[in-house]
Design an enzyme around this catalytic site. Structure first.
Site, PDB file in Angstrom:
ATOM      1  N   LYS A  14       6.704  68.894   0.652  1.00  0.00           N
ATOM      2  CA  LYS A  14       7.391  68.698   1.944  1.00  0.00           C
ATOM      3  C   LYS A  14       8.758  68.036   1.789  1.00  0.00           C
ATOM      4  O   LYS A  14       9.730  68.499   2.363  1.00  0.00           O
ATOM      5  CB  LYS A  14       6.555  67.796   2.869  1.00  0.00           C
ATOM      6  CG  LYS A  14       5.363  68.446   3.494  1.00  0.00           C
ATOM      7  CD  LYS A  14       4.912  67.653   4.713  1.00  0.00           C
ATOM      8  CE  LYS A  14       4.611  66.199   4.417  1.00  0.00           C
ATOM      9  NZ  LYS A  14       3.426  65.973   3.566  1.00  0.00           N
ATOM     10  N   ARG A  89       1.190  63.291  12.624  1.00  0.00           N
ATOM     11  CA  ARG A  89       0.141  63.535  11.621  1.00  0.00           C
ATOM     12  C   ARG A  89      -1.231  63.663  12.254  1.00  0.00           C
ATOM     13  O   ARG A  89      -2.198  63.954  11.547  1.00  0.00           O
ATOM     14  CB  ARG A  89       0.107  62.366  10.641  1.00  0.00           C
ATOM     15  CG  ARG A  89       0.777  62.612   9.300  1.00  0.00           C
ATOM     16  CD  ARG A  89       0.735  61.333   8.504  1.00  0.00           C
ATOM     17  NE  ARG A  89       0.774  61.508   7.082  1.00  0.00           N
ATOM     18  CZ  ARG A  89       1.871  61.446   6.339  1.00  0.00           C
ATOM     19  NH1 ARG A  89       3.033  61.269   6.885  1.00  0.00           N
ATOM     20  NH2 ARG A  89       1.787  61.570   5.029  1.00  0.00           N
ATOM     21  N   ARG A 128       4.162  63.168 -10.066  1.00  0.00           N
ATOM     22  CA  ARG A 128       5.141  62.362  -9.324  1.00  0.00           C
ATOM     23  C   ARG A 128       4.895  60.871  -9.544  1.00  0.00           C
ATOM     24  O   ARG A 128       5.836  60.085  -9.645  1.00  0.00           O
ATOM     25  CB  ARG A 128       5.049  62.688  -7.829  1.00  0.00           C
ATOM     26  CG  ARG A 128       6.072  61.953  -6.995  1.00  0.00           C
ATOM     27  CD  ARG A 128       6.063  62.406  -5.555  1.00  0.00           C
ATOM     28  NE  ARG A 128       4.923  61.902  -4.815  1.00  0.00           N
ATOM     29  CZ  ARG A 128       4.642  62.245  -3.564  1.00  0.00           C
ATOM     30  NH1 ARG A 128       5.394  63.123  -2.931  1.00  0.00           N
ATOM     31  NH2 ARG A 128       3.604  61.737  -2.945  1.00  0.00           N
ATOM     32  N   ARG A 134       5.085  55.262  -7.208  1.00  0.00           N
ATOM     33  CA  ARG A 134       4.687  54.893  -5.846  1.00  0.00           C
ATOM     34  C   ARG A 134       3.305  54.284  -5.883  1.00  0.00           C
ATOM     35  O   ARG A 134       2.389  54.853  -6.473  1.00  0.00           O
ATOM     36  CB  ARG A 134       4.669  56.152  -4.953  1.00  0.00           C
ATOM     37  CG  ARG A 134       5.980  56.380  -4.246  1.00  0.00           C
ATOM     38  CD  ARG A 134       5.973  57.671  -3.477  1.00  0.00           C
ATOM     39  NE  ARG A 134       4.889  57.787  -2.498  1.00  0.00           N
ATOM     40  CZ  ARG A 134       4.867  58.710  -1.544  1.00  0.00           C
ATOM     41  NH1 ARG A 134       5.848  59.562  -1.421  1.00  0.00           N
ATOM     42  NH2 ARG A 134       3.853  58.776  -0.713  1.00  0.00           N
ATOM     43  N   ARG A 145      -5.999  60.209   0.401  1.00  0.00           N
ATOM     44  CA  ARG A 145      -4.965  60.748   1.295  1.00  0.00           C
ATOM     45  C   ARG A 145      -5.249  62.204   1.632  1.00  0.00           C
ATOM     46  O   ARG A 145      -5.004  62.654   2.755  1.00  0.00           O
ATOM     47  CB  ARG A 145      -3.583  60.594   0.661  1.00  0.00           C
ATOM     48  CG  ARG A 145      -3.078  59.148   0.731  1.00  0.00           C
ATOM     49  CD  ARG A 145      -1.911  58.900  -0.199  1.00  0.00           C
ATOM     50  NE  ARG A 145      -0.736  59.641   0.170  1.00  0.00           N
ATOM     51  CZ  ARG A 145       0.245  59.969  -0.679  1.00  0.00           C
ATOM     52  NH1 ARG A 145       0.160  59.603  -1.941  1.00  0.00           N
ATOM     53  NH2 ARG A 145       1.271  60.635  -0.265  1.00  0.00           N
TER      54      ARG A 145
HETATM   55  P1  AMP Z   1       4.546  60.392   3.153  1.00  0.00           P
HETATM   56  O1  AMP Z   1       5.768  59.915   2.432  1.00  0.00           O
HETATM   57  O2  AMP Z   1       4.875  61.307   4.308  1.00  0.00           O
HETATM   58  O3  AMP Z   1       3.504  60.958   2.237  1.00  0.00           O
HETATM   59  O4  AMP Z   1       3.883  59.089   3.840  1.00  0.00           O
HETATM   60  C1  AMP Z   1       3.416  58.021   3.045  1.00  0.00           C
HETATM   61  C2  AMP Z   1       2.441  57.170   3.832  1.00  0.00           C
HETATM   62  O5  AMP Z   1       3.106  56.596   4.976  1.00  0.00           O
HETATM   63  C3  AMP Z   1       1.239  57.911   4.410  1.00  0.00           C
HETATM   64  O6  AMP Z   1       0.200  58.069   3.467  1.00  0.00           O
HETATM   65  C4  AMP Z   1       0.845  56.979   5.554  1.00  0.00           C
HETATM   66  O7  AMP Z   1       0.176  55.828   5.063  1.00  0.00           O
HETATM   67  C5  AMP Z   1       2.204  56.512   6.084  1.00  0.00           C
HETATM   68  N1  AMP Z   1       2.672  57.409   7.154  1.00  0.00           N
HETATM   69  C6  AMP Z   1       3.742  58.270   7.106  1.00  0.00           C
HETATM   70  N2  AMP Z   1       3.875  58.935   8.269  1.00  0.00           N
HETATM   71  C7  AMP Z   1       2.863  58.507   9.076  1.00  0.00           C
HETATM   72  C8  AMP Z   1       2.434  58.842  10.386  1.00  0.00           C
HETATM   73  N3  AMP Z   1       3.045  59.795  11.105  1.00  0.00           N
HETATM   74  N4  AMP Z   1       1.356  58.184  10.890  1.00  0.00           N
HETATM   75  C9  AMP Z   1       0.732  57.243  10.188  1.00  0.00           C
HETATM   76  N5  AMP Z   1       1.056  56.902   8.935  1.00  0.00           N
HETATM   77  C10 AMP Z   1       2.112  57.519   8.369  1.00  0.00           C
END
Ligand code: AMP
Length: 189
Positions: A14, A89, A128, A134, A145
């Site tokens: 993404k 989400r 990654r 991370r 996740r």
């Molecule tokens: P990402 O970089 O999009 O994979 O997001 C990393 C982490 O941030 C996710 O695993 C969630 O813990 C948190 N996160 C990101 N976007 C959201 C969202 N829309 N709602 C809740 N938690 C989020």
């Protein structure tokens, strides 16, 4: 003018594709994950509130996430559209977004879902993890996740499908192959 969201399991590519789409359409790329990570690095109150959830691979509560996104969408650079990456989400967040946009007199144009095989996304995320360090990219957290994605985010894809907004793209293969598939869809806009 394109208002779109990008969805897909963690590791589906993404972030990489979002950068391409945002550049091509000349719209801001808004990644909630990146906003959270920046706030954590800077030690803000928002970062403190989000960190424990993110480290476990859980979703940050809506009471933190929704106002953050609404504030971001109110910035003037979203006037000609935006690409939301990682938000909404859940079906609940999708409804909140719909209401927020409606109150500004606007609505979504497109929801793009990048699909990828589970084995493939785990492999990519472990790779990654080696590069980016991370804290939420350890194998256990990665698996969690993916479970959370299946349970909470996949139903949202169905929600958007029912609203005739969803387009699916095959996320397996090289970055260039996936970009080419996405470009075909964007060409039709
Ligand atoms: P990402 O970089 O999009 O994979 O997001 C990393 C982490 O941030 C996710 O695993 C969630 O813990 C948190 N996160 C990101 N976007 C959201 C969202 N829309 N709602 C809740 N938690 C989020």
């Amino acid at each position: 003018m394109t208002r779109m969201i990008l969805i897909g399991p963690p590791g589906a590519g993404k972030g990489t594709q979002a950068k391409h789409i945002a550049e091509r359409l000349n719209i801001p790329h808004i990644s909630t994950g990146e906003i959270f990570r920046r706030n954590i690095t800077e030690g803000t109150e928002l970062g403190v509130r989000a960190k424990s959830y993110i480290d476990k691979g859980e979703y940050v509560p809506d009471s933190v996430t929704n106002p953050m996104v609404e504030a971001r969408l109110a910035a003037p650079d979203t006037e000609n559209g935006f690409l939301l990456d990682g938000y909404p989400r859940t079906v609940a967040q999708a409804r909140v977004l719909h209401e927020a946009l409606a109150s500004m007199g606007s609505e979504l144009d497109l929801v793009l879902e990048i699909d990828a095989d589970l084995d493939e996304v785990v492999k990519r995320m472990l790779h990654r993890a080696e590069l980016e360090h991370r804290p939420d990219d350890t194998e256990d957290v990665i698996r969690h996740r993916l479970e959370v994605y299946t349970e909470l985010t996949e139903p949202m894809a169905t929600y958007y499908e029912e609203h005739d907004l969803l387009r699916r793209v095959d996320g397996n293969g090289t970055i260039e192959e996936v970009t080419a598939r996405i470009d075909q869809i964007l060409d039709e806009l």
